[in-house]
Write a protein that holds these residues in place. Structure first.
Motif: not given
Length: 464
Positions: A73-94
């Motif tokens: 569904d978001f193949k052309e914006k996958i890097d932005d999608f990844m950056a959002t996911v990683l930010s969320f993971t770090l915040e939850i981890g903290v």
């Protein structure tokens, strides 16, 4: 990358070699660790690894599965999608780290704070690495994904052996725990930096909502899978003793030889299946799965029949009593392999809540059976309760997936291979102490299988 330009054979070979090296090195070092780490410490290490898996799933919110669907569904914006996911993971981890540390101090938990922090750090790192691995798999970046399979484990093993031999006199499990956690955290940091440089996006509500809608139910699926595969070890330690956990853990480590093959093939199968499913090309899928299951069944049968000798090479005599649970452990792996076909159908249709419901139900069955049988029968009971739970998971996922796509995966496709494995198990228990007979059985089975599938095998070998 267009499907016609993808060399699935090359990708499969890379993943196979990566898994063979990764799992093979870990597998071949089992005799080292079982000899230099006391059984009690080895049991603690096994339990610790179980907790890392659970924490990684909880902190990571199973976002890797959201990433998988984002390639649709978001193949052309996958890097932005990844950056959002990683930010969320770090915040939850903290947040999780702060809560756990506060809880530990308030309630005076009798576990080393250092071990807790290491476990949390490795859990965060593992979640991020899993996200990146899915990203590489869906982009067919097989060289990078193979490196991600190989390097962390390789460095972890090297530094662990050095730490245990030269720096520790007691609590030897820390010699394995600290290097592994450090390497996971360092690699995860590089991944985060990479995507933060590639994308200016840190928080995108649309991407996050999409990922969470798919992944959040799968947190319970992932935790339930960890319970299915790991809770028995924790419960053996609790209801029996760490030495039994060590024996049980060794046999499960032996069974990872099967996952070397299935993991490699899954890395090719999953993106291929997604493309075929999108085109509704069910004929190709059903034809391919026949040979896929035949090959995996052949691997499982080989492992069952030569298992006693492999276990004896891996560990000292105190572990050999665990040979009796080789068949149920390997058969459990085959059930896992089979139900992933149906889970993929559920996942493509975004029925992630149903996936979690079925897996959680199987995990509850596992815990209840463990509570009943482990106190009386120890680790042997755990092998069979886990097998029964995996079978329940297979039945539940298969029933629902067939309601979604009745044409996919006819049940009769899996019956011949399953019968062959059951026959091999009977053969194992009849001739458990007869090395020559069992190995001759493997050779005869291999010859018969080759003759019956000769043309297909030759075609695959010659195919460019």
């Amino acid at each position: 990358m267009a499907e016609e330009n993808i060399n699935f054979k090359v990708i499969g070979i890379y993943y196979m070699l990566g898994n063979l090296f990764n799992k093979g090195v870990a597998f071949l070092t089992i005799p080292i660790f079982t000899r230099i780490i006391p059984t009690n410490d080895y049991g603690i290490l096994t339990t610790y690894n179980s907790w890392v898996g659970i924490i990684a799933m909880f902190i990571g919110f199973a976002m890797h599965m959201g990433i998988r669907m984002a390639f649709v569904d978001f193949k052309e914006k996958i890097d932005d999608f990844m950056a959002t996911v990683l930010s969320f993971t770090l915040e939850i981890g903290v947040i999780v780290c702060l809560v756990v540390v506060l809880f530990s101090y308030l309630f005076h938990i009798q576990i080393s704070m250092l071990l807790i922090l290491i476990c949390l750090g490795e859990g965060i790192g593992t979640a991020i690495i899993e996200d990146f691995s899915m990203y590489l798999m869906m982009k067919y970046q097989y060289k990078g994904r193979t490196a991600l399979m190989v390097l962390p484990n390789l460095f972890s093993i090297i530094f662990s052996i050095i730490a245990i031999y030269f720096f520790l006199n007691n609590q030897l499990y820390l010699g394995k725990v600290i290097p592994t956690a450090t390497i996971s955290i360092v690699i995860a940091a590089f991944i985060v930096i990479l995507f933060f440089l590639k994308s200016n996006v840190r928080h995108n509500r649309r991407y996050l909502k999409y990922a969470l809608s798919i992944s959040t139910p799968l947190v319970f699926h992932g935790i339930a899978l960890n319970i299915l595969s790991q809770s028995d070890r924790t419960m053996i330690t609790w209801l029996a003793n760490p030495s039994q956990t060590a024996i049980y853990g060794l046999i499960y480590n032996f069974s990872m030889l099967a996952t070397v093959i299935t993991s490699a093939l899954e890395g090719v199968w999953t993106p291929w299946f997604m493309e075929k499913y999108k085109k509704r090309d069910f004929t190709d899928i059903n034809n391919a799965v026949i040979y896929y299951t035949k090959f995996v069944a052949f691997v499982m049968i080989g492992l069952i029949l030569v298992g006693p000798e492999i276990v004896k090479v891996l560990a000292t005599k105190q572990y050999w009593e665990g040979i009796v649970i080789v068949p149920p452990v390997v058969l459990g792996n085959y059930f896992i392999f089979l139900y992933t076909f149906y889970v993929n159908v559920e996942h493509f249709n975004k029925k992630t809540l149903i996936i979690s419901l079925h897996t959680v139900l199987a995990a509850i069955i596992n815990i209840v059976l463990n509570l009943i049988f482990i106190p009386q029968y120890g680790y042997i009971a755990a092998a069979y309760t886990t097998l029964a739970s995996y079978f329940c998971a297979l039945v539940l996922h298969a029933r629902y997936a067939k309601r979604l796509e009745r044409e996919l995966y006819p049940i009769k496709t899996f019956v011949p291979s399953l019968i062959q494995i059951l026959v091999a198990i009977v053969f194992f228990y009849c001739f458990c102490d007869e090395l020559v007979i069992r190995w001759c059985g493997v050779i005869v089975y291999t010859i018969i299988l080759f003759i019956r599938n000769k043309e297909r095998i030759i075609t695959i070998i010659r195919k460019k």
